[in-house]
Design a protein around this motif. Sequence first.
Motif, PDB file in Angstrom:
ATOM      1  N   GLN A  92     -15.006  11.955 -23.316  1.00  0.00           N
ATOM      2  CA  GLN A  92     -13.660  12.473 -23.549  1.00  0.00           C
ATOM      3  C   GLN A  92     -12.788  12.300 -22.303  1.00  0.00           C
ATOM      4  O   GLN A  92     -11.625  11.875 -22.396  1.00  0.00           O
ATOM      5  CB  GLN A  92     -13.735  13.947 -23.933  1.00  0.00           C
ATOM      6  N   ASN A  93     -13.351  12.610 -21.143  1.00  0.00           N
ATOM      7  CA  ASN A  93     -12.618  12.450 -19.881  1.00  0.00           C
ATOM      8  C   ASN A  93     -12.338  10.981 -19.577  1.00  0.00           C
ATOM      9  O   ASN A  93     -11.264  10.636 -19.059  1.00  0.00           O
ATOM     10  CB  ASN A  93     -13.407  13.076 -18.728  1.00  0.00           C
ATOM     11  N   THR A  94     -13.307  10.123 -19.896  1.00  0.00           N
ATOM     12  CA  THR A  94     -13.123   8.684 -19.669  1.00  0.00           C
ATOM     13  C   THR A  94     -11.948   8.152 -20.482  1.00  0.00           C
ATOM     14  O   THR A  94     -11.136   7.358 -19.985  1.00  0.00           O
ATOM     15  CB  THR A  94     -14.405   7.915 -20.046  1.00  0.00           C
ATOM     16  N   ILE A  95     -11.850   8.608 -21.727  1.00  0.00           N
ATOM     17  CA  ILE A  95     -10.738   8.183 -22.586  1.00  0.00           C
ATOM     18  C   ILE A  95      -9.411   8.669 -22.023  1.00  0.00           C
ATOM     19  O   ILE A  95      -8.423   7.917 -21.966  1.00  0.00           O
ATOM     20  CB  ILE A  95     -10.952   8.698 -24.020  1.00  0.00           C
ATOM     21  N   ALA A  96      -9.366   9.923 -21.588  1.00  0.00           N
ATOM     22  CA  ALA A  96      -8.128  10.490 -21.062  1.00  0.00           C
ATOM     23  C   ALA A  96      -7.666   9.751 -19.802  1.00  0.00           C
ATOM     24  O   ALA A  96      -6.471   9.429 -19.659  1.00  0.00           O
ATOM     25  CB  ALA A  96      -8.326  11.976 -20.760  1.00  0.00           C
ATOM     26  N   ILE A  97      -8.596   9.470 -18.883  1.00  0.00           N
ATOM     27  CA  ILE A  97      -8.249   8.799 -17.627  1.00  0.00           C
ATOM     28  C   ILE A  97      -7.738   7.381 -17.886  1.00  0.00           C
ATOM     29  O   ILE A  97      -6.701   6.956 -17.357  1.00  0.00           O
ATOM     30  CB  ILE A  97      -9.463   8.771 -16.677  1.00  0.00           C
ATOM     31  N   ASN A  98      -8.467   6.641 -18.704  1.00  0.00           N
ATOM     32  CA  ASN A  98      -8.094   5.254 -18.949  1.00  0.00           C
ATOM     33  C   ASN A  98      -6.884   5.119 -19.862  1.00  0.00           C
ATOM     34  O   ASN A  98      -6.165   4.118 -19.786  1.00  0.00           O
ATOM     35  CB  ASN A  98      -9.283   4.482 -19.518  1.00  0.00           C
ATOM     36  N   ALA A  99      -6.637   6.115 -20.694  1.00  0.00           N
ATOM     37  CA  ALA A  99      -5.412   6.107 -21.503  1.00  0.00           C
ATOM     38  C   ALA A  99      -4.189   6.231 -20.604  1.00  0.00           C
ATOM     39  O   ALA A  99      -3.160   5.564 -20.822  1.00  0.00           O
ATOM     40  CB  ALA A  99      -5.446   7.245 -22.511  1.00  0.00           C
ATOM     41  N   LYS A 100      -4.304   7.070 -19.572  1.00  0.00           N
ATOM     42  CA  LYS A 100      -3.204   7.200 -18.615  1.00  0.00           C
ATOM     43  C   LYS A 100      -3.034   5.910 -17.814  1.00  0.00           C
ATOM     44  O   LYS A 100      -1.903   5.435 -17.602  1.00  0.00           O
ATOM     45  CB  LYS A 100      -3.466   8.366 -17.666  1.00  0.00           C
ATOM     46  N   ASN A 101      -4.154   5.340 -17.374  1.00  0.00           N
ATOM     47  CA  ASN A 101      -4.085   4.074 -16.640  1.00  0.00           C
ATOM     48  C   ASN A 101      -3.468   2.973 -17.495  1.00  0.00           C
ATOM     49  O   ASN A 101      -2.678   2.148 -17.001  1.00  0.00           O
ATOM     50  CB  ASN A 101      -5.482   3.651 -16.188  1.00  0.00           C
ATOM     51  N   TYR A 102      -3.827   2.961 -18.759  1.00  0.00           N
ATOM     52  CA  TYR A 102      -3.294   1.962 -19.696  1.00  0.00           C
ATOM     53  C   TYR A 102      -1.776   2.094 -19.813  1.00  0.00           C
ATOM     54  O   TYR A 102      -1.041   1.108 -19.715  1.00  0.00           O
ATOM     55  CB  TYR A 102      -3.965   2.148 -21.053  1.00  0.00           C
ATOM     56  N   GLN A 103      -1.310   3.318 -20.014  1.00  0.00           N
ATOM     57  CA  GLN A 103       0.121   3.528 -20.181  1.00  0.00           C
ATOM     58  C   GLN A 103       0.888   3.226 -18.890  1.00  0.00           C
ATOM     59  O   GLN A 103       1.973   2.633 -18.930  1.00  0.00           O
ATOM     60  CB  GLN A 103       0.386   4.967 -20.624  1.00  0.00           C
ATOM     61  N   ASP A 104       0.328   3.632 -17.754  1.00  0.00           N
ATOM     62  CA  ASP A 104       0.970   3.340 -16.465  1.00  0.00           C
ATOM     63  C   ASP A 104       1.086   1.836 -16.246  1.00  0.00           C
ATOM     64  O   ASP A 104       2.128   1.328 -15.778  1.00  0.00           O
ATOM     65  CB  ASP A 104       0.181   3.967 -15.313  1.00  0.00           C
ATOM     66  N   LYS A 105       0.017   1.108 -16.535  1.00  0.00           N
ATOM     67  CA  LYS A 105       0.030  -0.345 -16.362  1.00  0.00           C
ATOM     68  C   LYS A 105       1.023  -1.000 -17.321  1.00  0.00           C
ATOM     69  O   LYS A 105       1.738  -1.947 -16.947  1.00  0.00           O
ATOM     70  CB  LYS A 105      -1.374  -0.907 -16.584  1.00  0.00           C
ATOM     71  N   LEU A 106       1.097  -0.485 -18.532  1.00  0.00           N
ATOM     72  CA  LEU A 106       2.030  -1.012 -19.524  1.00  0.00           C
ATOM     73  C   LEU A 106       3.478  -0.786 -19.073  1.00  0.00           C
ATOM     74  O   LEU A 106       4.331  -1.682 -19.215  1.00  0.00           O
ATOM     75  CB  LEU A 106       1.788  -0.342 -20.874  1.00  0.00           C
ATOM     76  N   ASN A 107       3.741   0.395 -18.528  1.00  0.00           N
ATOM     77  CA  ASN A 107       5.086   0.680 -18.015  1.00  0.00           C
ATOM     78  C   ASN A 107       5.438  -0.257 -16.867  1.00  0.00           C
ATOM     79  O   ASN A 107       6.581  -0.739 -16.760  1.00  0.00           O
ATOM     80  CB  ASN A 107       5.170   2.126 -17.537  1.00  0.00           C
ATOM     81  N   GLN A 108       4.467  -0.528 -16.023  1.00  0.00           N
ATOM     82  CA  GLN A 108       4.688  -1.432 -14.888  1.00  0.00           C
ATOM     83  C   GLN A 108       5.024  -2.837 -15.373  1.00  0.00           C
ATOM     84  O   GLN A 108       5.943  -3.491 -14.870  1.00  0.00           O
ATOM     85  CB  GLN A 108       3.451  -1.458 -14.001  1.00  0.00           C
ATOM     86  N   ILE A 109       4.266  -3.314 -16.352  1.00  0.00           N
ATOM     87  CA  ILE A 109       4.503  -4.658 -16.893  1.00  0.00           C
ATOM     88  C   ILE A 109       5.894  -4.747 -17.510  1.00  0.00           C
ATOM     89  O   ILE A 109       6.632  -5.723 -17.304  1.00  0.00           O
ATOM     90  CB  ILE A 109       3.422  -5.002 -17.943  1.00  0.00           C
ATOM     91  N   SER A 110       6.270  -3.710 -18.252  1.00  0.00           N
ATOM     92  CA  SER A 110       7.584  -3.697 -18.891  1.00  0.00           C
ATOM     93  C   SER A 110       8.703  -3.730 -17.866  1.00  0.00           C
ATOM     94  O   SER A 110       9.700  -4.449 -18.021  1.00  0.00           O
ATOM     95  CB  SER A 110       7.710  -2.455 -19.779  1.00  0.00           C
TER      96      SER A 110
END
Length: 216
Positions: A92-110
């Motif tokens: 559960q924690n792994t999903i939460a951490i990587n979901a945040k990393n995913y969104q942060d990286k997506l925002n950066q790319i955009s």
Amino acid sequence: DFVDLFLYRHKIILAYKESRAYYSEIRKEYEKIELDIDNTFHNLQHDEAHQRQSKGTGLNEEELEYLQRKTIDMPPRAVKYARLLMDLEIRQNTIAINAKNYQDKLNQISLDIKSRKIYNGRDAKKYSDLSFLELFSKETCPQFSKQIKFDLGYFKHGTDLLDKAMEAIKGVVAIEEARRDAKLEATIQTVGSVLGFVAIVASVTPYLIKQDPPER
């Protein structure tokens, strides 16, 4: 950047896949715990045992040994069950951490795309719309987390069930052992009193036996 993005996505999907495997294992263990506890207390409530308990005679030797074994067997099972729940929480924690990393990286790319007037020869504003990739972090990841949270909430009752069962069994064993100790002490006192009485009788017997009259 996109390699990093899909790496985070892969970690999330893998963690959720592993959580389903732990779910199956925890469910099987939970069912075993319920069955074992039901059988344990069912043995204490059968007619013969109930009649003895109502008469204050307690458990027989076989029943006491059975419960004593349970006090030894249950703690390791409780530890194993707690570890399985902990493994599920880690996913559960792994999903939460990587979901945040995913969104942060997506925002950066955009932002990187929008910062350029031309991106690969095309209109940057038009092609900076990555909302189709946001569906994963905004919808899929919360669904994964919600499912695991529900699983943990349900299966944590198994920990409480084990704790209460162990307390109850230890209580029954303690009461039975105390009853036997008290009975043994009473027996020892009775035997001691009898032996003391026998010793007194033996010591006064020579004086109670009528002596033969002296010869003339």
